[in-house]
Design an enzyme around this catalytic site. Structure first.
Site, PDB file in Angstrom:
ATOM      1  N   LYS A  63      -4.982  -4.193   0.746  1.00  0.00           N
ATOM      2  CA  LYS A  63      -5.757  -3.863  -0.456  1.00  0.00           C
ATOM      3  C   LYS A  63      -6.860  -2.852  -0.137  1.00  0.00           C
ATOM      4  O   LYS A  63      -7.192  -1.999  -0.963  1.00  0.00           O
ATOM      5  CB  LYS A  63      -6.341  -5.134  -1.084  1.00  0.00           C
ATOM      6  CG  LYS A  63      -5.289  -6.058  -1.701  1.00  0.00           C
ATOM      7  CD  LYS A  63      -4.378  -5.342  -2.704  1.00  0.00           C
ATOM      8  CE  LYS A  63      -3.541  -6.301  -3.535  1.00  0.00           C
ATOM      9  NZ  LYS A  63      -2.539  -5.592  -4.352  1.00  0.00           N
ATOM     10  N   SER A 108       0.835  -1.215   0.000  1.00  0.00           N
ATOM     11  CA  SER A 108       0.000   0.000   0.000  1.00  0.00           C
ATOM     12  C   SER A 108       0.870   1.266   0.000  1.00  0.00           C
ATOM     13  O   SER A 108       0.804   2.066  -0.927  1.00  0.00           O
ATOM     14  CB  SER A 108      -0.927   0.029   1.219  1.00  0.00           C
ATOM     15  OG  SER A 108      -1.521  -1.210   1.434  1.00  0.00           O
TER      16      SER A 108
HETATM   17  P1  NAI Z   1       3.780 -11.070  -9.733  1.00  0.00           P
HETATM   18  O1  NAI Z   1       4.585 -12.022  -8.926  1.00  0.00           O
HETATM   19  O2  NAI Z   1       3.917 -11.116 -11.211  1.00  0.00           O
HETATM   20  O3  NAI Z   1       4.037  -9.571  -9.307  1.00  0.00           O
HETATM   21  C1  NAI Z   1       4.405  -9.133  -8.051  1.00  0.00           C
HETATM   22  C2  NAI Z   1       5.731  -8.408  -8.218  1.00  0.00           C
HETATM   23  O4  NAI Z   1       6.022  -7.654  -7.065  1.00  0.00           O
HETATM   24  C3  NAI Z   1       6.908  -9.351  -8.433  1.00  0.00           C
HETATM   25  O5  NAI Z   1       7.545  -9.016  -9.651  1.00  0.00           O
HETATM   26  C4  NAI Z   1       7.819  -9.047  -7.250  1.00  0.00           C
HETATM   27  O6  NAI Z   1       9.165  -9.161  -7.587  1.00  0.00           O
HETATM   28  C5  NAI Z   1       7.420  -7.614  -6.952  1.00  0.00           C
HETATM   29  N1  NAI Z   1       7.763  -7.122  -5.613  1.00  0.00           N
HETATM   30  C6  NAI Z   1       7.515  -7.692  -4.418  1.00  0.00           C
HETATM   31  N2  NAI Z   1       7.984  -6.917  -3.428  1.00  0.00           N
HETATM   32  C7  NAI Z   1       8.541  -5.820  -4.008  1.00  0.00           C
HETATM   33  C8  NAI Z   1       9.219  -4.665  -3.521  1.00  0.00           C
HETATM   34  N3  NAI Z   1       9.411  -4.477  -2.218  1.00  0.00           N
HETATM   35  N4  NAI Z   1       9.661  -3.758  -4.406  1.00  0.00           N
HETATM   36  C9  NAI Z   1       9.485  -3.935  -5.732  1.00  0.00           C
HETATM   37  N5  NAI Z   1       8.855  -5.008  -6.256  1.00  0.00           N
HETATM   38  C10 NAI Z   1       8.400  -5.943  -5.402  1.00  0.00           C
HETATM   39  O7  NAI Z   1       2.285 -11.320  -9.273  1.00  0.00           O
HETATM   40  P2  NAI Z   1       0.886 -10.645  -9.673  1.00  0.00           P
HETATM   41  O8  NAI Z   1      -0.119 -11.564  -9.088  1.00  0.00           O
HETATM   42  O9  NAI Z   1       0.820 -10.329 -11.100  1.00  0.00           O
HETATM   43  O10 NAI Z   1       0.853  -9.320  -8.812  1.00  0.00           O
HETATM   44  C11 NAI Z   1       0.750  -8.015  -9.355  1.00  0.00           C
HETATM   45  C12 NAI Z   1      -0.359  -7.253  -8.642  1.00  0.00           C
HETATM   46  O11 NAI Z   1      -1.614  -7.853  -8.966  1.00  0.00           O
HETATM   47  C13 NAI Z   1      -0.250  -7.277  -7.120  1.00  0.00           C
HETATM   48  O12 NAI Z   1      -0.636  -6.014  -6.598  1.00  0.00           O
HETATM   49  C14 NAI Z   1      -1.298  -8.314  -6.746  1.00  0.00           C
HETATM   50  O13 NAI Z   1      -1.786  -8.169  -5.427  1.00  0.00           O
HETATM   51  C15 NAI Z   1      -2.361  -8.002  -7.776  1.00  0.00           C
HETATM   52  N6  NAI Z   1      -3.409  -9.012  -7.953  1.00  0.00           N
HETATM   53  C16 NAI Z   1      -3.090 -10.312  -8.275  1.00  0.00           C
HETATM   54  C17 NAI Z   1      -4.084 -11.263  -8.416  1.00  0.00           C
HETATM   55  C18 NAI Z   1      -3.746 -12.686  -8.792  1.00  0.00           C
HETATM   56  O14 NAI Z   1      -4.609 -13.571  -8.696  1.00  0.00           O
HETATM   57  N7  NAI Z   1      -2.543 -12.964  -9.232  1.00  0.00           N
HETATM   58  C19 NAI Z   1      -5.509 -10.924  -8.214  1.00  0.00           C
HETATM   59  C20 NAI Z   1      -5.741  -9.526  -7.928  1.00  0.00           C
HETATM   60  C21 NAI Z   1      -4.722  -8.625  -7.781  1.00  0.00           C
END
Ligand code: NAI
Length: 286
Positions: free
Chosen positions: A190, A147
């Site tokens: 969230k 957040s």
């Molecule tokens: P993802 O694993 O592709 O993306 C998450 C990214 O955040 C990764 O690349 C990770 O390296 C990066 N990350 C984590 N901590 C970090 C930090 N301190 N600084 C910089 N980068 C950091 O996974 P996804 O699921 O595509 O996530 C992207 C967004 O989508 C997130 O906000 C997630 O909550 C949201 N989301 C995902 C859903 C799902 O079912 N996959 C559903 C609804 C929302």
């Protein structure tokens, strides 16, 4: 004229960040990404070795180009924030200028400005724990990474976002409905992100005419989602119960981001936009 986008939270070709990059690239935008420092080496080498070439293909047959990859850790705002153990950590020592403020400064000195800012990152170290078993430290870590990271990103990039620009983050319906299994304070994170989307839309809108929206996305088998552990169940639940009984593709979220970033969405700000096959509209499972 081509726009320039900075997408924070791309470290492989499975997540929403990658899909958003592709949709923006397909619409003609220049792509810059921010990659979490510990994931940087493997992402860059995989990209270089052609591991993502198949997923780089755009609708016109060309390959998406990422103009520059910036190291980023969005839980640190500036060098003074970085504790000693991180500074000396092997996975961080090879990179520099990866705090939010420094990343924004680097983009400014390389390119001057951007038009689109995307936050596609989240982290909750205790996500598998129910809220009642979540520690204060775990809860605050979820809020910090998921957040405040967005508040900080928008704060530091706002001065270099061009007029008419737009900013987008990714949220999940666990903010407003009970989703058992989405723990560790991630549901709280969230909820904060969605509330902040409204306040930031006001502040960035009044200050610079910049639009701020968040996409409430349905379940996707990303790296982050697999770590939570219940993603297959959520995908099955959605296929069984949503108005549209198909698997959600990351591209559908990417295309919504491209729409929100475009002048077609010029009056849309402060919104939570559902891209979930309509699951949010259901009251009961059927
Ligand atoms: P993802 O694993 O592709 O993306 C998450 C990214 O955040 C990764 O690349 C990770 O390296 C990066 N990350 C984590 N901590 C970090 C930090 N301190 N600084 C910089 N980068 C950091 O996974 P996804 O699921 O595509 O996530 C992207 C967004 O989508 C997130 O906000 C997630 O909550 C949201 N989301 C995902 C859903 C799902 O079912 N996959 C559903 C609804 C929302």
């Amino acid at each position: 004229k081509g726009k320039r986008a900075f997408i924070a939270g791309v470290a492989d070709d499975n997540g929403y960040g990658w899909a958003i990059a592709k949709s923006l690239a397909a619409a003609g935008a220049e792509i810059l990404v921010g990659t979490w420092v510990p994931a940087l080496n493997i992402f860059e080498s995989s990209l270089r070795r052609g591991k993502f070439d198949e997923s780089r293909v755009l609708p016109d047959g060309s390959l998406m180009e990422i103009t520059k990859i910036y190291p980023l850790d969005a839980v640190f705002d500036n060098p003074e924030d970085v504790p000693e153990d991180i500074k000396t950590n092997k996975r961080y020592a090879g990179s520099s200028k990866w705090t939010v403020q420094e990343a924004a400064e680097s983009v400014k000195s390389d390119f001057g400005s951007i038009d689109i800012l995307v936050h596609s990152l989240a982290n909750g170290p205790e996500v598998v724990k129910p809220l009642l078993e979540t520690s204060r430290k775990g809860y605050l870590a979820a809020l910090s990474a998921s957040s405040y990271s967005y508040v900080s990103l928008l704060k530091h990039f706002l001065p270099i976002i061009n007029p008419g620009g737009s900013s987008i983050s990714l949220t999940y319906i666990a903010s407003e409905r009970i989703i058992p299994g989405y723990g560790g304070g991630m549901s709280s994170a969230k909820a904060a992100l969605e509330s902040d989307t409204r306040v930031l839309a006001f502040e960035a809108g009044r200050r610079k005419g910049i639009r701020v929206n968040t996409i409430s996305a349905g379940p996707l088998r990303s790296r982050a989602a697999k770590a939570i552990g219940f993603i297959d169940m959520m995908i099955d639940y959605s296929s069984a119960n949503a108005p549209l009984q198909k698997e959600l593709s990351a591209e559908e979220v990417g295309n919504t981001a491209a729409f929100l970033a475009s002048p077609l969405a010029s009056a849309i700000t402060g919104g939570v936009i559902y891209v979930d096959n309509g699951l949010n509209a259901m009251g009961v499972g059927v």
